[in-house]
Scaffold this motif. Structure first.
Motif, PDB file in Angstrom:
ATOM      1  N   ALA A 177       0.703  -1.559   0.485  1.00 10.05           N
ATOM      2  CA  ALA A 177       0.289  -0.064   0.100  1.00 10.05           C
ATOM      3  C   ALA A 177       0.731   1.741  -0.023  1.00 10.05           C
ATOM      4  CB  ALA A 177      -0.825  -0.347   1.463  1.00 10.05           C
ATOM      5  N   ALA A 230       0.334   4.645  -2.876  1.00  7.81           N
ATOM      6  CA  ALA A 230       0.687   5.578  -2.672  1.00  7.81           C
ATOM      7  C   ALA A 230       1.224   6.158  -3.306  1.00  7.81           C
ATOM      8  CB  ALA A 230      -0.128   5.905  -1.019  1.00  7.81           C
ATOM      9  N   ALA A 236      -2.020   6.370   1.911  1.00  6.51           N
ATOM     10  CA  ALA A 236      -1.800   4.959   1.991  1.00  6.51           C
ATOM     11  C   ALA A 236      -3.046   4.840   3.682  1.00  6.51           C
ATOM     12  CB  ALA A 236      -0.246   4.109   2.616  1.00  6.51           C
TER      13      ALA A 236
END
Length: 247
Positions: free
Chosen positions: A26, A30, A52
């Motif tokens: 993540a 991001a 995130a």
């Protein structure tokens, strides 16, 4: 050996107990979303963790700096390469072995072509990332040279030969890799890299020092670059890239 590019999520430390497994992925996702939308320089670590949905501490648990999130798998790949070389059979040809070690890096890039191409363009735009990338390339080269020095220690020119072979293999790998990246990751990355590594093997020969016939080579395929003694690695790499007419 240029920029690493396995799918976000491989490499780096394992997720701490109790953490949700996708956290590292993540953060990388991001970061790249923001880099594309805002640009690298205008994106902060705070922006990345906010998108995130994690805390700032979580970011630094996985990545020491913002630069490291751009290259999430270098440490894992370097570890894998070092282990591969350490496990080499005694009768393995050292030149062929380091070429195969370089192919481990290529495999990492090829696992996620879209991510590899995306990061390639980003590093072309940000001088600081390019400098970071060169420092990582140097670490790969040192790993190859260390193995070769051990294998060629019986030769009078063993250290010199080891360093030259390592530099040539890295340059050959990166030349073929960048050719694939410039194609947008659509072509077969192995063809260009195998051709370039074949030329390196043809120049330096096998363990006995005897020349090895290149798989595919012609006069137009050979480029000679001269550099002064003591020239920094980044300058030599720039001269090689300029000789090939590449970024």
């Amino acid at each position: 050996m240029s920029t690493s590019s396995a799918a976000p999520g491989r490499g780096g430390p394992a997720d701490p107990p109790g953490e949700r497994p996708p956290m590292r992925e993540a953060l990388v996702a991001a970061a790249f979303r923001l880099f594309l939308e805002r640009g690298y320089e205008r994106t902060t670590v705070e922006d990345i963790v906010t998108l995130a949905g994690v805390g700032r501490r979580s970011f630094f648990r996985y990545f020491p700096s913002k630069e490291d999130v751009v290259f999430p798998d270098h440490e894992r790949c370097l570890t894998d390469m070092t282990a591969f070389l350490a496990a080499s059979p005694e009768d393995a040809d050292p030149v062929a072995r380091v070429c195969d070690a370089a192919r481990l890096v290529l495999r990492m890039y090829a696992e996620n072509p879209a991510f590899s191409v995306q990061r390639y363009h980003l590093t072309r735009q940000v001088p600081g990332l390019r400098a970071y990338e060169l420092s990582v390339v140097w670490r790969y080269e040192r790993a190859l040279a260390a193995y070769l020095r051990g294998r060629l220690s019986g030769r009078a020119d063993g250290t010199l030969r080891a360093d030259m072979i390592a530099a040539a293999v890295v340059a050959a790998h990166n030349n073929g890799l960048r050719s694939w990246l410039r194609s947008g990751g659509r072509e077969d990355p192995r063809a260009a890299v195998d051709h370039a590594l074949g030329l390196a093997q043809a120049v330096f020969g096998d363990a006995s020092g005897a020349p090895v016939a290149p798989r595919v080579a012609g006069p137009a395929d050979v480029v000679v670059v001269a550099a002064r003694r003591g020239a920094p690695l980044w300058q030599v790499v720039r001269e090689v890239e300029a000789a090939f007419g590449r970024d």
